[in-house]
Motif scaffolding. Structure first.
Motif, PDB file in Angstrom:
ATOM      1  N   TYR A  49       0.850  -1.188   0.000  1.00  0.00           N
ATOM      2  CA  TYR A  49       0.000   0.000   0.000  1.00  0.00           C
ATOM      3  C   TYR A  49       0.885   1.237   0.000  1.00  0.00           C
ATOM      4  O   TYR A  49       2.110   1.141  -0.013  1.00  0.00           O
ATOM      5  CB  TYR A  49      -0.927  -0.051   1.229  1.00  0.00           C
ATOM      6  N   ASN A  50       0.287   2.403   0.022  1.00  0.00           N
ATOM      7  CA  ASN A  50       1.025   3.667  -0.118  1.00  0.00           C
ATOM      8  C   ASN A  50       2.208   3.821   0.819  1.00  0.00           C
ATOM      9  O   ASN A  50       3.281   4.228   0.405  1.00  0.00           O
ATOM     10  CB  ASN A  50       0.091   4.859   0.074  1.00  0.00           C
ATOM     11  N   CYS A  51       2.019   3.539   2.086  1.00  0.00           N
ATOM     12  CA  CYS A  51       3.079   3.767   3.080  1.00  0.00           C
ATOM     13  C   CYS A  51       3.676   2.463   3.588  1.00  0.00           C
ATOM     14  O   CYS A  51       4.151   2.386   4.709  1.00  0.00           O
ATOM     15  CB  CYS A  51       2.530   4.574   4.246  1.00  0.00           C
ATOM     16  N   GLY A  52       3.626   1.428   2.781  1.00  0.00           N
ATOM     17  CA  GLY A  52       4.178   0.141   3.187  1.00  0.00           C
ATOM     18  C   GLY A  52       3.095  -0.914   3.275  1.00  0.00           C
ATOM     19  O   GLY A  52       2.048  -0.797   2.649  1.00  0.00           O
ATOM     20  N   PRO A  53       3.326  -1.955   4.094  1.00  0.00           N
ATOM     21  CA  PRO A  53       2.333  -3.026   4.197  1.00  0.00           C
ATOM     22  C   PRO A  53       1.092  -2.565   4.958  1.00  0.00           C
ATOM     23  O   PRO A  53       1.185  -1.786   5.896  1.00  0.00           O
ATOM     24  CB  PRO A  53       3.073  -4.119   4.966  1.00  0.00           C
ATOM     25  N   TYR A  54      -0.055  -3.060   4.510  1.00  0.00           N
ATOM     26  CA  TYR A  54      -1.334  -2.744   5.137  1.00  0.00           C
ATOM     27  C   TYR A  54      -2.095  -4.050   5.300  1.00  0.00           C
ATOM     28  O   TYR A  54      -1.958  -4.968   4.486  1.00  0.00           O
ATOM     29  CB  TYR A  54      -2.144  -1.775   4.271  1.00  0.00           C
ATOM     30  N   SER A  55      -2.914  -4.135   6.333  1.00  0.00           N
ATOM     31  CA  SER A  55      -3.750  -5.307   6.556  1.00  0.00           C
ATOM     32  C   SER A  55      -5.099  -4.872   7.123  1.00  0.00           C
ATOM     33  O   SER A  55      -5.149  -4.144   8.119  1.00  0.00           O
ATOM     34  CB  SER A  55      -3.068  -6.260   7.541  1.00  0.00           C
ATOM     35  N   ASP A  56      -6.173  -5.333   6.488  1.00  0.00           N
ATOM     36  CA  ASP A  56      -7.515  -5.062   7.015  1.00  0.00           C
ATOM     37  C   ASP A  56      -7.676  -5.672   8.413  1.00  0.00           C
ATOM     38  O   ASP A  56      -8.382  -5.126   9.256  1.00  0.00           O
ATOM     39  CB  ASP A  56      -8.585  -5.637   6.078  1.00  0.00           C
ATOM     40  N   THR A  57      -7.013  -6.800   8.646  1.00  0.00           N
ATOM     41  CA  THR A  57      -7.099  -7.471   9.945  1.00  0.00           C
ATOM     42  C   THR A  57      -6.532  -6.587  11.054  1.00  0.00           C
ATOM     43  O   THR A  57      -7.087  -6.512  12.153  1.00  0.00           O
ATOM     44  CB  THR A  57      -6.341  -8.817   9.897  1.00  0.00           C
ATOM     45  N   ILE A  58      -5.416  -5.920  10.772  1.00  0.00           N
ATOM     46  CA  ILE A  58      -4.816  -5.031  11.775  1.00  0.00           C
ATOM     47  C   ILE A  58      -5.702  -3.815  11.989  1.00  0.00           C
ATOM     48  O   ILE A  58      -5.903  -3.375  13.125  1.00  0.00           O
ATOM     49  CB  ILE A  58      -3.383  -4.636  11.363  1.00  0.00           C
ATOM     50  N   GLN A  59      -6.249  -3.275  10.921  1.00  0.00           N
ATOM     51  CA  GLN A  59      -7.160  -2.134  11.055  1.00  0.00           C
ATOM     52  C   GLN A  59      -8.361  -2.517  11.917  1.00  0.00           C
ATOM     53  O   GLN A  59      -8.771  -1.756  12.792  1.00  0.00           O
ATOM     54  CB  GLN A  59      -7.614  -1.647   9.681  1.00  0.00           C
ATOM     55  N   GLN A  60      -8.907  -3.716  11.697  1.00  0.00           N
ATOM     56  CA  GLN A  60     -10.042  -4.184  12.492  1.00  0.00           C
ATOM     57  C   GLN A  60      -9.631  -4.401  13.949  1.00  0.00           C
ATOM     58  O   GLN A  60     -10.388  -4.091  14.868  1.00  0.00           O
ATOM     59  CB  GLN A  60     -10.620  -5.475  11.912  1.00  0.00           C
ATOM     60  N   ALA A  61      -8.416  -4.899  14.165  1.00  0.00           N
ATOM     61  CA  ALA A  61      -7.918  -5.091  15.533  1.00  0.00           C
ATOM     62  C   ALA A  61      -7.824  -3.757  16.263  1.00  0.00           C
ATOM     63  O   ALA A  61      -8.207  -3.656  17.432  1.00  0.00           O
ATOM     64  CB  ALA A  61      -6.556  -5.785  15.505  1.00  0.00           C
ATOM     65  N   LEU A  62      -7.337  -2.721  15.582  1.00  0.00           N
ATOM     66  CA  LEU A  62      -7.264  -1.384  16.191  1.00  0.00           C
ATOM     67  C   LEU A  62      -8.654  -0.887  16.565  1.00  0.00           C
ATOM     68  O   LEU A  62      -8.859  -0.355  17.668  1.00  0.00           O
ATOM     69  CB  LEU A  62      -6.588  -0.403  15.237  1.00  0.00           C
ATOM     70  N   THR A  63      -9.604  -1.068  15.677  1.00  0.00           N
ATOM     71  CA  THR A  63     -10.994  -0.652  15.939  1.00  0.00           C
ATOM     72  C   THR A  63     -11.563  -1.412  17.137  1.00  0.00           C
ATOM     73  O   THR A  63     -12.164  -0.808  18.034  1.00  0.00           O
ATOM     74  CB  THR A  63     -11.864  -0.879  14.689  1.00  0.00           C
ATOM     75  N   ASN A  64     -11.362  -2.732  17.163  1.00  0.00           N
ATOM     76  CA  ASN A  64     -11.880  -3.557  18.263  1.00  0.00           C
ATOM     77  C   ASN A  64     -11.231  -3.193  19.597  1.00  0.00           C
ATOM     78  O   ASN A  64     -11.909  -3.147  20.624  1.00  0.00           O
ATOM     79  CB  ASN A  64     -11.663  -5.039  17.974  1.00  0.00           C
ATOM     80  N   LEU A  65      -9.930  -2.952  19.583  1.00  0.00           N
ATOM     81  CA  LEU A  65      -9.236  -2.575  20.818  1.00  0.00           C
ATOM     82  C   LEU A  65      -9.730  -1.233  21.352  1.00  0.00           C
ATOM     83  O   LEU A  65      -9.859  -1.057  22.562  1.00  0.00           O
ATOM     84  CB  LEU A  65      -7.724  -2.536  20.580  1.00  0.00           C
ATOM     85  N   GLU A  66     -10.017  -0.307  20.450  1.00  0.00           N
ATOM     86  CA  GLU A  66     -10.539   0.991  20.894  1.00  0.00           C
ATOM     87  C   GLU A  66     -11.960   0.831  21.448  1.00  0.00           C
ATOM     88  O   GLU A  66     -12.279   1.376  22.507  1.00  0.00           O
ATOM     89  CB  GLU A  66     -10.528   2.001  19.751  1.00  0.00           C
ATOM     90  N   LYS A  67     -12.795   0.056  20.760  1.00  0.00           N
ATOM     91  CA  LYS A  67     -14.180  -0.140  21.219  1.00  0.00           C
ATOM     92  C   LYS A  67     -14.240  -0.857  22.569  1.00  0.00           C
ATOM     93  O   LYS A  67     -15.142  -0.617  23.354  1.00  0.00           O
ATOM     94  CB  LYS A  67     -14.972  -0.940  20.185  1.00  0.00           C
ATOM     95  N   SER A  68     -13.270  -1.729  22.815  1.00  0.00           N
ATOM     96  CA  SER A  68     -13.254  -2.465  24.087  1.00  0.00           C
ATOM     97  C   SER A  68     -12.454  -1.730  25.166  1.00  0.00           C
ATOM     98  O   SER A  68     -12.181  -2.294  26.229  1.00  0.00           O
ATOM     99  CB  SER A  68     -12.683  -3.872  23.875  1.00  0.00           C
ATOM    100  N   ASN A  69     -12.100  -0.466  24.885  1.00  0.00           N
ATOM    101  CA  ASN A  69     -11.383   0.397  25.832  1.00  0.00           C
ATOM    102  C   ASN A  69     -10.037  -0.168  26.290  1.00  0.00           C
ATOM    103  O   ASN A  69      -9.609   0.047  27.419  1.00  0.00           O
ATOM    104  CB  ASN A  69     -12.260   0.713  27.052  1.00  0.00           C
ATOM    105  N   LYS A  70      -9.353  -0.876  25.385  1.00  0.00           N
ATOM    106  CA  LYS A  70      -8.014  -1.372  25.689  1.00  0.00           C
ATOM    107  C   LYS A  70      -6.947  -0.407  25.186  1.00  0.00           C
ATOM    108  O   LYS A  70      -5.830  -0.413  25.685  1.00  0.00           O
ATOM    109  CB  LYS A  70      -7.810  -2.760  25.091  1.00  0.00           C
ATOM    110  N   ILE A  71      -7.319   0.415  24.191  1.00  0.00           N
ATOM    111  CA  ILE A  71      -6.433   1.474  23.705  1.00  0.00           C
ATOM    112  C   ILE A  71      -7.257   2.722  23.479  1.00  0.00           C
ATOM    113  O   ILE A  71      -8.485   2.656  23.383  1.00  0.00           O
ATOM    114  CB  ILE A  71      -5.700   1.096  22.379  1.00  0.00           C
ATOM    115  N   GLU A  72      -6.556   3.842  23.404  1.00  0.00           N
ATOM    116  CA  GLU A  72      -7.211   5.085  23.013  1.00  0.00           C
ATOM    117  C   GLU A  72      -6.448   5.648  21.822  1.00  0.00           C
ATOM    118  O   GLU A  72      -5.233   5.480  21.716  1.00  0.00           O
ATOM    119  CB  GLU A  72      -7.266   6.085  24.163  1.00  0.00           C
ATOM    120  N   ILE A  73      -7.201   6.282  20.943  1.00  0.00           N
ATOM    121  CA  ILE A  73      -6.605   6.860  19.744  1.00  0.00           C
ATOM    122  C   ILE A  73      -6.836   8.357  19.782  1.00  0.00           C
ATOM    123  O   ILE A  73      -7.970   8.807  19.938  1.00  0.00           O
ATOM    124  CB  ILE A  73      -7.215   6.238  18.471  1.00  0.00           C
TER     125      ILE A  73
END
Length: 190
Positions: A49-73
């Motif tokens: 992808y534009n800035c290197g490797p991209y994965s929909d799975t990682i993007q979904q993991a970031l979304t899930n972690l934020e929704k479950s209040n394990k990370i903040e963005i």
């Protein structure tokens, strides 16, 4: 291994990490696992992808972690006026990894975790899977993480993995053996 666990461990190891670096560190972890053991650990499928490797799975993991209040963005404006999303851990409990995976993650974070966006991007674009994919970034072509393993027998791969893990103590002590030196020591050249 769950991709969410890998993403969370990377964010815990580097609070305030930009999203593009999360993708690159996950990619480097999976690439190191393939190089050392022959198999990828996360379920991520990477594309060029534009800035290197991209994965929909990682993007979904970031979304899930934020929704479950394990990370903040947090949205952050850089000195150049660009917008960047910084990821911070909310939970401190670390997901457990098998010992070998733990060592590989520690190596990846020690070696690449403090690089800035430009430095890590430059390194990632020099990896065999990125070089082997001749597509333009907008074509979103899959990356073959085994691209760099071609040409070695299984016994050679095991020997490379054994020597790489043996050199872990040297790395921690600041005595790093480059991959070129490792291959030369094994009597191989690229």
């Amino acid at each position: 291994m769950e991709t969410e666990d890998l993403v969370l461990r990377i964010i815990q190891a580097r609070p305030g990490i930009p999203k593009t670096i999360v993708f690159k560190l996950c990619y480097l972890f999976d690439l190191a696992c393939v190089e050392l053991s022959g198999s990828q650990r996360s379920s991520s499928r990477y594309i060029r992808y534009n800035c290197g490797p991209y994965s929909d799975t990682i993007q979904q993991a970031l979304t899930n972690l934020e929704k479950s209040n394990k990370i903040e963005i947090k949205d952050h404006v850089t000195l150049k006026g660009n917008s960047s999303f910084l990821h911070n851990p909310v939970v401190t409990t670390k997901p457990e990894f098998p010992r070998g995976d733990e060592e590989i993650l520690s190596y990846v974070m020690d070696r690449f975790g403090r690089l800035n966006t430009e430095q890590i991007e430059e390194f990632v674009y020099r990896t065999a899977p990125m070089k082997a994919t001749k597509a333009k970034p907008w074509q979103r072509k899959p990356l073959d993480l085994e691209a760099g393993r071609a040409g070695y027998s299984e016994s050679e791969r095991r020997e490379i993995a054994r020597m790489a893990l043996k050199s872990w103590a040297d790395f921690k002590a600041g005595r790093v053996m480059s991959s070129e030196d490792l291959l030369a020591k094994l009597g191989h050249s690229r």
